[in-house]
Design a protein around this motif. Structure first.
Motif, PDB file in Angstrom:
ATOM      1  N   LYS A  35      50.643 -14.491  36.926  1.00 15.58           N
ATOM      2  CA  LYS A  35      49.775 -13.024  37.158  1.00 15.58           C
ATOM      3  C   LYS A  35      50.615 -12.027  36.616  1.00 15.58           C
ATOM      4  O   LYS A  35      50.102 -11.064  35.765  1.00 15.58           O
ATOM      5  N   SER A  47      49.384  -9.606  33.506  1.00 14.86           N
ATOM      6  CA  SER A  47      49.336  -8.187  33.690  1.00 14.86           C
ATOM      7  C   SER A  47      49.637  -7.375  32.477  1.00 14.86           C
ATOM      8  O   SER A  47      49.322  -6.645  31.901  1.00 14.86           O
ATOM      9  N   GLU A  74      47.770  -7.871  29.338  1.00 10.99           N
ATOM     10  CA  GLU A  74      46.611  -7.033  29.394  1.00 10.99           C
ATOM     11  C   GLU A  74      47.102  -5.730  29.169  1.00 10.99           C
ATOM     12  O   GLU A  74      46.376  -4.879  28.268  1.00 10.99           O
ATOM     13  N   GLN A 131      45.558  -3.571  25.808  1.00 13.76           N
ATOM     14  CA  GLN A 131      45.107  -2.426  26.006  1.00 13.76           C
ATOM     15  C   GLN A 131      45.891  -1.172  25.232  1.00 13.76           C
ATOM     16  O   GLN A 131      45.011  -0.192  24.535  1.00 13.76           O
ATOM     17  N   THR A 149      29.981  -0.691  32.495  1.00 12.21           N
ATOM     18  CA  THR A 149      30.165   0.628  33.348  1.00 12.21           C
ATOM     19  C   THR A 149      28.706   1.224  33.469  1.00 12.21           C
ATOM     20  O   THR A 149      28.187   1.608  34.789  1.00 12.21           O
ATOM     21  N   LYS A 184      26.791  -0.844  35.998  1.00 12.55           N
ATOM     22  CA  LYS A 184      27.311  -0.886  37.379  1.00 12.55           C
ATOM     23  C   LYS A 184      26.957   0.358  38.091  1.00 12.55           C
ATOM     24  O   LYS A 184      26.458   0.490  39.347  1.00 12.55           O
ATOM     25  N   ASN A 198      39.824  -0.230  32.358  1.00 10.29           N
ATOM     26  CA  ASN A 198      39.400  -1.547  32.190  1.00 10.29           C
ATOM     27  C   ASN A 198      38.449  -1.948  33.009  1.00 10.29           C
ATOM     28  O   ASN A 198      37.636  -1.330  33.828  1.00 10.29           O
ATOM     29  N   PHE A 199      38.117  -3.306  32.878  1.00 13.20           N
ATOM     30  CA  PHE A 199      37.106  -4.116  33.486  1.00 13.20           C
ATOM     31  C   PHE A 199      37.077  -4.113  35.125  1.00 13.20           C
ATOM     32  O   PHE A 199      36.243  -4.152  35.942  1.00 13.20           O
ATOM     33  N   GLU A 200      38.389  -4.244  35.549  1.00 15.48           N
ATOM     34  CA  GLU A 200      38.809  -4.141  37.005  1.00 15.48           C
ATOM     35  C   GLU A 200      38.231  -2.986  37.585  1.00 15.48           C
ATOM     36  O   GLU A 200      37.726  -2.988  38.619  1.00 15.48           O
ATOM     37  N   GLN A 201      38.501  -2.034  37.113  1.00 19.17           N
ATOM     38  CA  GLN A 201      38.030  -0.658  37.545  1.00 19.17           C
ATOM     39  C   GLN A 201      36.405  -0.709  37.954  1.00 19.17           C
ATOM     40  O   GLN A 201      35.854  -0.296  38.906  1.00 19.17           O
ATOM     41  N   ASP A 214      34.577  -3.105  38.918  1.00 20.00           N
ATOM     42  CA  ASP A 214      34.312  -3.876  40.028  1.00 20.00           C
ATOM     43  C   ASP A 214      34.690  -3.044  41.441  1.00 20.00           C
ATOM     44  O   ASP A 214      33.950  -3.178  42.388  1.00 20.00           O
ATOM     45  N   LYS A 215      35.436  -2.146  40.943  1.00 21.15           N
ATOM     46  CA  LYS A 215      36.001  -1.149  42.220  1.00 21.15           C
ATOM     47  C   LYS A 215      35.326  -0.094  42.441  1.00 21.15           C
ATOM     48  O   LYS A 215      35.524   0.535  43.375  1.00 21.15           O
TER      49      LYS A 215
END
Length: 369
Positions: free
Chosen positions: A195, A199, A202, A206, A326, A329, A360-363, A365-366
């Motif tokens: 992981k 990270s 990634e 970026q 984005t 969502k 990023n894409f994780e943001q 989902d949050k």
């Protein structure tokens, strides 16, 4: 003694230029797309055989291998090595068309070599990181599979020997369980390391994406402009600017071109990419176009059916995907605003709420949590 470049008619200020051995005209290195390193690596003999693009065009194209003219064809190989004629705005076609169109020489039509080199380096980095990640994943999965196979074999052996000695079986079982716990701890540590590496990867991707995006900072994308033969994209850009109240001349633009599309026969015109010489010029046109809204082909006097024209920032493929997800969502969550500024993506839940930048894409989902 100073001399003028035959292509751009500007004075050549240094000794780095090429002289055609046929027409005796001189060209600076920029106009023939030759780098300084290549120029200095040429021998005097090679410089003495160099032909300008116009003279290359006039060489005979039939296979007259038995005539002295055949020797002149050798210059073609030399010039193809050091001069990309397709990057020079000189008409090579025969017939009634002129060999050289001075206005096209003054109008840039291709990206700089620096941008090509940058794109190549970015592609190499992407390939390297993808290969590295796949290797790490394969090594971990192979080792995990081997360890689990060993554990299963040990358990099977214990079951077969359970009649021999109950105490030994329990001891072996305890040992196997202990070893299994150690294996689990080891796997957990390896997952944590994986992981961490993912990270880091990634983060590197970026960073590469940011470098690629900065290379497009002076660019704008124009959608909806119909395609026509012999179209002048610089003129169309100037007309769009005039329609939204901004003055843009050909000298303000480095190049304008259409992007090839993957979807064939879609019926949609190809996107126009325009690179301006300064960010300020790009921003002034983008801001005016956003305020104008409802810009159409009728505003720039293009005949035919009226179509909408859109002017946006030139985002990388990753950022385009990030912006698309984005928007989807935010529509689902009822957010009021999604926009880009200086190629960065922002969202706002309502007018009085603070702007949130999406990295990023994780943001995505949050959002809303």
């Amino acid at each position: 003694m100073s001399t003028n470049c035959a292509a751009c008619n500007n004075k050549i200020k240094d000794l780095n230029y090429m002289e055609c051995t046929k027409c005796q005209l001189t060209y600076d290195l920029l106009c023939i797309n030759m780098t300084t390193n290549i120029f200095h690596n040429l021998t005097e003999a090679e410089k003495g055989e160099w032909l300008c693009p116009a003279c290359l065009c006039s060489l005979p194209k039939n296979d007259n291998s038995s005539t002295p003219v055949r020797q002149a064809a050798a210059h073609t190989t030399l010039n193809d090595t050091y001069t990309k004629t397709d990057l020079i705005n000189i008409n090579m076609s025969r017939g009634r068309k002129p060999l050289v169109t001075k206005q096209k020489i003054l109008t840039p039509t291709s990206p700089t070599l620096t941008q090509n080199n940058l794109s190549s380096e970015i592609q190499e980095l992407k390939i390297f990181f993808d290969t590295k990640l796949e290797t790490i994943k394969k090594d971990i999965l192979d080792e995990l599979s081997n360890r689990m196979s060993t554990f299963k074999e040990a358990m099977h052996l214990i079951i077969q020997q359970h009649h021999d000695n109950y105490t030994k079986k329990l001891d072996s079982l305890d040992l196997a369980i202990s070893n299994f716990k150690d294996e689990q701890d080891d796997i957990s540590k390896r997952n944590t390391n994986l992981k961490s590496k993912l990270s880091e990867l990634e983060g590197l991707q970026q960073s590469v994406g940011e470098v690629e995006q900065r290379a497009r900072l002076n660019n704008l994308e124009i959608f909806g402009v119909p395609e026509r033969k012999s179209e002048d994209l610089l003129l169309i850009t100037s007309q769009i600017a005039s329609a939204v109240g901004v003055t843009i001349t050909a000298q303000d633009v480095e190049f304008a071109t259409r992007l090839p599309t993957r979807a064939k026969n879609s019926g949609l015109p190809k996107t126009v990419i325009v690179k301006f010489k300064t960010v300020q010029l790009r921003d002034s046109l983008l801001s005016a176009a956003r305020k104008k809204r409802g810009l159409t082909t009728a505003d720039i006097n293009i005949p035919g059916d009226v179509r909408s024209i859109y002017v946006n920032e030139h985002l990388t493929p990753r950022n385009k995907t990030l912006l698309k997800l984005t928007r989807a969502k935010c529509k689902e969550l009822g957010f009021q605003n999604v926009w880009t500024r200086n190629t960065k993506i922002y969202v706002r839940k309502h007018v009085k709420s603070p702007a949130i930048r999406i990295f990023n894409f994780e943001q995505i989902d949050k959002l809303g949590k």
